[in-house]
Design a protein around this motif. Structure first.
Motif, short mmCIF file in Angstrom:
data_model
loop_
_atom_site.label_atom_id
_atom_site.label_comp_id
_atom_site.label_asym_id
_atom_site.label_seq_id
_atom_site.Cartn_x
_atom_site.Cartn_y
_atom_site.Cartn_z
N MET A 164 0.15 -13.16 9.43
CA MET A 164 0.06 -12.10 8.42
C MET A 164 0.07 -10.76 9.12
SD MET A 164 -2.98 -13.79 6.10
CE MET A 164 -3.00 -12.48 4.87
N ARG A 165 1.06 -9.92 8.77
CA ARG A 165 1.17 -8.59 9.40
C ARG A 165 1.45 -7.55 8.32
NH1 ARG A 165 3.94 -12.01 13.46
NH2 ARG A 165 5.88 -11.77 12.30
N ARG A 166 1.22 -6.29 8.66
CA ARG A 166 1.39 -5.19 7.70
C ARG A 166 2.75 -5.26 7.01
NH1 ARG A 166 0.56 -0.19 5.50
NH2 ARG A 166 2.16 1.39 5.86
N GLY A 167 2.70 -5.20 5.68
CA GLY A 167 3.92 -5.20 4.87
C GLY A 167 4.41 -6.57 4.49
N ASP A 168 3.82 -7.61 5.05
CA ASP A 168 4.28 -8.97 4.72
C ASP A 168 3.77 -9.39 3.34
OD1 ASP A 168 5.41 -9.05 7.22
OD2 ASP A 168 3.89 -10.37 8.09
N PHE A 169 4.60 -10.15 2.66
CA PHE A 169 4.27 -10.71 1.34
C PHE A 169 4.29 -12.23 1.47
CE2 PHE A 169 6.05 -12.47 -2.65
CZ PHE A 169 5.01 -12.15 -3.51
N LEU A 170 3.18 -12.85 1.13
CA LEU A 170 3.04 -14.30 1.35
C LEU A 170 2.73 -15.02 0.03
CD1 LEU A 170 1.52 -12.71 3.96
CD2 LEU A 170 1.36 -15.08 4.74
N PRO A 171 3.76 -15.49 -0.68
CA PRO A 171 3.50 -16.24 -1.91
C PRO A 171 3.13 -17.69 -1.59
CG PRO A 171 5.85 -16.00 -1.57
CD PRO A 171 5.19 -15.35 -0.40
N GLU A 276 17.70 3.51 -9.86
CA GLU A 276 18.01 4.80 -10.48
C GLU A 276 18.01 5.83 -9.36
OE1 GLU A 276 14.80 5.89 -13.18
OE2 GLU A 276 13.42 4.76 -11.93
N LYS A 277 18.30 7.07 -9.70
CA LYS A 277 18.46 8.10 -8.65
C LYS A 277 17.21 8.17 -7.76
CE LYS A 277 19.88 12.97 -8.31
NZ LYS A 277 18.80 13.47 -7.49
N GLY A 278 17.43 7.95 -6.46
CA GLY A 278 16.33 8.09 -5.50
C GLY A 278 15.30 6.98 -5.55
N HIS A 279 15.61 5.87 -6.22
CA HIS A 279 14.63 4.81 -6.45
C HIS A 279 15.23 3.45 -6.06
CE1 HIS A 279 11.89 2.64 -9.65
NE2 HIS A 279 11.77 2.13 -8.43
N ALA A 280 14.84 2.98 -4.88
CA ALA A 280 15.28 1.66 -4.42
C ALA A 280 14.24 0.62 -4.83
CB ALA A 280 15.42 1.66 -2.90
N ALA A 281 14.70 -0.60 -5.14
CA ALA A 281 13.76 -1.63 -5.57
C ALA A 281 14.32 -3.01 -5.26
CB ALA A 281 13.47 -1.51 -7.06
N VAL A 282 13.45 -3.90 -4.78
CA VAL A 282 13.84 -5.30 -4.56
C VAL A 282 12.82 -6.21 -5.22
CG1 VAL A 282 15.12 -4.97 -2.40
CG2 VAL A 282 12.64 -5.33 -2.31
N ARG A 283 13.29 -7.38 -5.58
CA ARG A 283 12.42 -8.40 -6.16
C ARG A 283 12.38 -9.58 -5.19
NH1 ARG A 283 14.02 -9.56 -11.99
NH2 ARG A 283 12.97 -7.56 -12.18
N ARG A 298 5.68 -12.29 -10.99
CA ARG A 298 6.85 -11.60 -10.43
C ARG A 298 6.36 -10.60 -9.40
NH1 ARG A 298 11.42 -9.61 -14.35
NH2 ARG A 298 11.98 -11.75 -13.85
N ALA A 299 7.11 -10.46 -8.32
CA ALA A 299 6.68 -9.52 -7.27
C ALA A 299 7.86 -8.68 -6.83
CB ALA A 299 6.10 -10.29 -6.08
N GLU A 300 7.61 -7.36 -6.73
CA GLU A 300 8.67 -6.42 -6.37
C GLU A 300 8.14 -5.38 -5.37
OE1 GLU A 300 11.11 -6.42 -10.63
OE2 GLU A 300 9.93 -4.66 -10.08
N PHE A 301 9.07 -4.75 -4.67
CA PHE A 301 8.74 -3.66 -3.76
C PHE A 301 9.66 -2.49 -4.13
CE2 PHE A 301 6.35 -3.83 0.40
CZ PHE A 301 6.21 -2.46 0.54
#
Ligand SMILES: [Fe+2]
Length: 348
Positions: A164-171, A276-283, A298-301
């Motif tokens: 487990m490290r910073r920024g990791d997502f563990l489902p 949208e403008k200036g808005h990146a997103a991943v699921r 559901r989990a998104e960044f």
């Protein structure tokens, strides 16, 4: 079963729900849109109460609203204060069998003091001291961990050690055996997300204890799950069946960061990609299906450019957000907040 003698003995009146326990049913007479309040109606309602019956016409506005009205409220928790409280719990509260985890849940102020962030979601800070082991168990609740800072804890999922490290997502899907061990000399805190309130409401919780000690204190950089499932677009043929929850136990920050970065670079080059403008997103997605990582969560960044403003959105699903880095202005309903790294807020 029909018991005609019951009616005869009660001269046509229904039997009480139990001869010793008073009925918990209470039916209010409301003049608006209700039958007129007559002594006969009061007697009918009283007999409904004794018979453990509730007429729909007194309940329909609550049971079948025109649109949802959540009891949960928009609320903000500051990471700095959560962390200070977690550190104090680290000094006072041991981790071990019984309590299982040093996890402190967010309690939404609209949900009566229950440890529920929203009507369906649990969110908690978990804190593990150097050398500590959180013992193995499994449960039907689906879970994930998200690391806002620190490292040095390995989560064992069915015996597979996952760093487990910073920024990791563990489902981690329900009913997988899991435990944690801190292999370092510093404490570590992270966010636990589960569907505990949903499972509680549907009365579908099962729980089993495993051994108190972890099977292995190995600290590999990569888990077996990552080696099998962690290659974008490549599914192992040996295991190519669709499973409802992700078989990949960790989504590494480096890949999430690169995906968000690429969306913004594509935008710079006037190509589609951003939400949208200036808005990146991943699921985060289940590589065996392409769908959500867990059946109930559901989990998104998301990443916003400096000065970017998102559209206002309204959703039925409730959510909990945590700020990974930076600072920003958030508005949830009428609540405006300035948030920064680690802060958590609820959108009911
Ligand atoms: Fe657990």
């Amino acid at each position: 079963m029909r018991r005609p003698n019951d009616v005869a003995r009660n001269e046509g009146r229904p039997l009480p729900a139990s001869p010793t326990t008073p009925s918990p049913v209470r039916i209010q007479m409301i003049e608006d849109s209700q039958p007129p309040a007559t002594p006969q109606l009061a007697e009918l309602y009283s007999d409904f109460e004794a018979s453990m019956m509730v007429p729909l016409w007194t309940q329909i506005a609550d049971l079948m609203p025109a649109s949802p009205a959540s009891r949960a409220r928009a609320h903000l928790w500051r990471w700095s204060s959560l962390l200070r409280l977690a550190e104090r719990a680290g000094d006072l509260v041991p981790v071990g069998r019984g309590g299982e985890r040093r996890a402190m849940a967010l309690a939404n102020p609209g949900l009566g003091g229950r440890p529920f962030a929203t009507p369906t979601l649990w969110a908690a800070v978990q804190y593990l001291m150097p050398g500590e082991v959180a013992p193995e168990h499994r449960h039907t609740q689906h879970a994930f961990r998200f690391v806002i800072e620190g490292e040095g804890v390995w989560t064992l999922v069915n015996g597979d050690p996952v760093a487990m490290r910073r920024g990791d997502f563990l489902p981690q899907a329900g009913w997988n055996w899991h435990s944690h061990h801190n292999a370092t000399t510093t404490p570590m805190a992270w966010l636990d997300g589960l569907d505990i309130p949903f499972v509680h409401a549907t009365e579908s919780g099962f729980f089993e204890f495993g051994p108190e000690d972890v099977d292995t204190t190995a600290t590999p950089a990569r888990s077996r799950s990552e080696r099998l499932w962690g290659h974008p677009g490549l599914v192992p043929v040996s295991a190519a069946v669709s499973v409802p929850s992700t078989p990949l136990f960790v989504y590494r920050w480096e890949r999430t960061d690169a995906a968000l970065d690429d969306q913004l670079r594509l935008e710079d080059e006037q190509h589609p990609g951003v939400l949208e403008k200036g808005h990146a997103a991943v699921r985060f997605s289940n590589p065996s299906t392409g769908g959500d990582v867990l059946p109930t969560i559901r989990a998104e960044f998301h990443r916003l450019r400096p000065d970017a403003t998102t559209r206002t959105r309204r959703e039925v699903g409730s959510s909990v957000w945590q700020v990974f880095q930076g600072r920003g202005e958030i508005r949830v309903g009428d609540e405006p907040w300035t948030v920064e790294r680690g802060d958590l807020f609820v959108v009911p």
